[in-house]
Scaffold this active site. Structure first.
Site, PDB file in Angstrom:
ATOM      1  NE  ARG A   1       0.969   3.246  -7.039  1.00 16.38           N
ATOM      2  CZ  ARG A   1       2.710   2.928  -7.510  1.00 16.38           C
ATOM      3  NH1 ARG A   1       4.194   3.191  -7.303  1.00 16.38           N
ATOM      4  NH2 ARG A   1       2.238   3.806  -8.938  1.00 16.38           N
TER       5      ARG A   1
ATOM      6  CE1 TYR B   1      -8.488   0.240  -5.898  1.00 15.67           C
ATOM      7  CE2 TYR B   1      -9.902   1.761  -7.060  1.00 15.67           C
ATOM      8  CZ  TYR B   1      -9.701   1.072  -5.602  1.00 15.67           C
ATOM      9  OH  TYR B   1     -10.312   1.482  -4.538  1.00 15.67           O
ATOM     10  CD  GLU B   2      -4.397   5.343  -6.337  1.00 19.60           C
ATOM     11  OE1 GLU B   2      -3.468   5.990  -7.144  1.00 19.60           O
ATOM     12  OE2 GLU B   2      -5.664   5.927  -6.657  1.00 19.60           O
ATOM     13  N   GLY B   3      -1.753   1.953  -9.666  1.00 12.56           N
ATOM     14  CA  GLY B   3      -0.903   0.795  -9.730  1.00 12.56           C
ATOM     15  C   GLY B   3      -1.030  -0.458 -10.010  1.00 12.56           C
TER      16      GLY B   3
END
Length: 596
Positions: A293, A437-439
């Site tokens: 992140r 992406y990655e949350g």
């Protein structure tokens, strides 16, 4: 578009604001200023001459899947070979496995350069570094000895295999299965989607970190385990051996990052090995998730810088109309568009967002370094709490800023910005994924509120506000900054009060958590950047007072800080008003009434 790393600003951040030499001495890695500057200069050359030229073709050619093998765009394989041979891949790896052990405060600058030069190229190596963290911290001695040196060096790459068609953010819905074998290995079966670098022709082997469920696993996220599943099972001498029973079933057809292979990965009784304890896979994965992140935040920063550079170059060259105050270039048929106030507004917004994010990236990287490597346990614990608070802010705010800067870049180019040949529309397409992406950024905001602010009743938030308040007082030595200092005090007081309000409202009504999260994260980020810009202004003022031989650079810093405080930071007030609007207006409408 040509990319050149903003070395002068990076050196300002690293040396003049964050004392990277002292930081390295504290961590005991022996990097001096000459070495640091030499690495930065070589990194700038490498990204400008080797990586940036790949960006356009990577977008236009994309990746190809044929006979189960993914081919990357022309030039990627050769560039990746240089990336590994020159030691860039091993920059942050642990020394005991062949890494160079560079601190994040140092490596973040190089990674920003890579993101700006070609985001697609960087994606292949980015998750490899995250995989190193997970295996190094949680892997067995067998896994470390077998895999770490290969992935630290970049000779092999790594992936994260989390997402399934029915299980994105909600990993409790995950279905991939792991069946134990008598030799201690496992058989992994299932399908994963959106796997960055799931297959490629850059390296002879790929190490997949896969989330799966054991047969007796409890339901939900408490029943998820993490497994290492190689594309080729290594031989006793460490070379790729038997092909594992996994494959790339398809390549996703995407809006952007077309040079990065985004794969559907099928595991059909593939052989794998458990990382960490059974049913503790989510905790192991979060070791690499936080790093990933942070890296995605740097992607937003890199895009913002690239968009600013493209917009600035075009604004200096494009002739259109005359300045409102009269001709600036009377010898030409029109003035360059940089003379127009609205164009300057867009350029300065790009500039102050990218440079402000670079300040916060360095501050966060410093916390990550202290958390991992400081000799004092209390310092490690304190830095870990601070990093945890900042990571969702970095990921969400930086990527929003990158998308905004790219959009402004298109606007500066006008109609030409909408045309592929100029490169700006690619930045806008490439940057869009970073908010997902990655949350997703909405998930980052929920994480910020639920796990970081509410979890400790805003104690770490108050600690950050207190630290920034102390830094604000250093501006007292420079009367010209009095207005900015007074405004900073007011904003920090407002932020503290707003934090109290948010905690109380969320405790009364859980719907408020989702209602306030995005706006509170954005408000917080704008204020943090404002305080960091004030610190930059203090340093610039000190340099000018000392008779610096670079007065133009420091004067520009003061002017940029002034612009941020006058024209960008006021956005925080809008976020404050919005979150105070509460959850009721969001939840009152019946679902059926959304129809038209």
């Amino acid at each position: 578009m040509n990319y050149q790393a903003p070395l002068r600003d990076m050196r300002f951040v690293l040396h003049e604001l964050f004392d990277i030499v002292g930081h390295c001495e504290r961590l005991g890695n022996g990097l001096d200023r000459e070495t640091i500057d030499g690495v930065l200069e070589e990194a700038a050359r490498f990204t400008a001459e080797v990586i940036a030229p790949l960006n356009r073709n990577g977008d236009e050619q994309g990746c190809r899947l044929s006979d189960g093998q993914v081919s990357t765009p022309d030039g990627f394989r050769e560039a990746y070979g240089q990336f590994v041979a020159n030691g860039w891949a091993s920059m942050t790896g642990p020394a005991e496995y062949g890494g160079q052990g560079f601190p994040q405060l140092m490596s973040a600058s190089f990674h920003e350069m890579l993101m700006a030069a070609s985001l697609s190229f960087r994606i292949y190596s980015g998750l490899t570094e995250s995989a190193v963290l997970a295996v190094h911290r949680h892997g067995s001695e067998f896994l470390k000895q077998t895999y770490l040196q290969k992935i630290v060096s970049g000779e092999w790459t790594g992936t994260m295999c989390l997402t399934e068609a029915q299980a994105g953010t909600d990993l409790a819905l995950l279905r991939t299965r792991a069946t134990p074998e008598v030799d201690g290995s496992y058989r992994i079966s299932g399908s994963k989607i959106f796997i960055s670098g799931g297959d490629q022709d850059l390296t002879p082997n790929i190490v997949h970190l896969v989330l799966a469920r054991l047969p007796d696993a409890p339901a939900g996220v408490k029943g998820i385990s993490l497994f290492l599943v190689p594309k080729f099972i290594p031989t006793d001498d460490g070379q790729p051996g038997t092909r594992n029973s996994l494959s790339c079933g398809a390549l996703e057809h995407k809006m952007g990052i077309k040079g990065a292979a985004t794969c559907v990965m099928n595991f059909d009784d593939a052989r794998g090995w458990l990382i960490g304890e059974a049913n503790q896979g989510l905790a192991c994965m979060f070791t690499m998730m936080n790093d990933a992140r942070f890296q995605v935040g740097l992607q937003g920063l890199g895009i913002a810088e690239a968009a600013f550079q493209g917009g600035l170059a075009y604004a200096r060259e494009r002739l259109q109309s005359r300045a409102l105050s009269g001709p600036v270039a009377p010898e030409k048929p029109a003035d360059p568009i940089i003379v127009h106030p609205d164009v300057r507004r867009m350029l300065l917004t790009q500039k102050t967002l990218s440079e402000g994010c670079r300040l916060l990236a360095a501050y966060t990287a410093r916390q990550l370094d202290l958390e991992r490597a400081d000799s004092d346990e209390q310092v490690r614990e304190k830095a870990g709490k601070r990093a945890a608070l900042l990571i969702p802010m970095v990921k969400a705010f930086f990527t929003d800023a990158g998308q905004e800067a790219a959009s402004l870049g298109v606007q500066i180019y006008g109609g030409h910005g909408y045309i592929r040949e100029w490169g700006m529309e690619q930045l806008m397409r490439d940057s869009r994924i970073t908010q997902l992406y990655e949350g997703t950024n909405g998930i980052q905001a929920l994480d910020f509120i639920r796990r970081k602010v509410l979890a400790d009743n805003a104690a770490e938030l108050r600690a950050l506000i207190g630290e920034l308040a102390g830094e604000v007082e250093t501006a007292a030595a420079y009367p010209a900054l009095a207005g900015m200092q007074a405004a900073a005090r007011q904003r920090l007081g407002e932020w503290h009060g707003l934090g109290v309000n948010v905690v109380e409202s969320c405790q009364r009504d859980p719907q408020e958590i989702g209602a306030v999260s995005v706006d509170f994260l954005a408000y917080s980020a704008y204020v943090v950047l404002g305080c960091l810009w004030l610190q930059a202004a203090v340093r610039a003022s000190a340099a000018l007072a000392a008779g610096s031989n670079e007065p133009a650079f420091y004067q520009a810093k003061l002017q940029a800080a002034d612009f941020y405080w006058r024209r960008v930071l006021p956005r925080a007030s809008g976020h404050r008003e919005a979150l105070l609007g509460g959850a009721q207006c969001l939840m009152a409408m019946d679902e059926a009434d959304f129809a038209f």
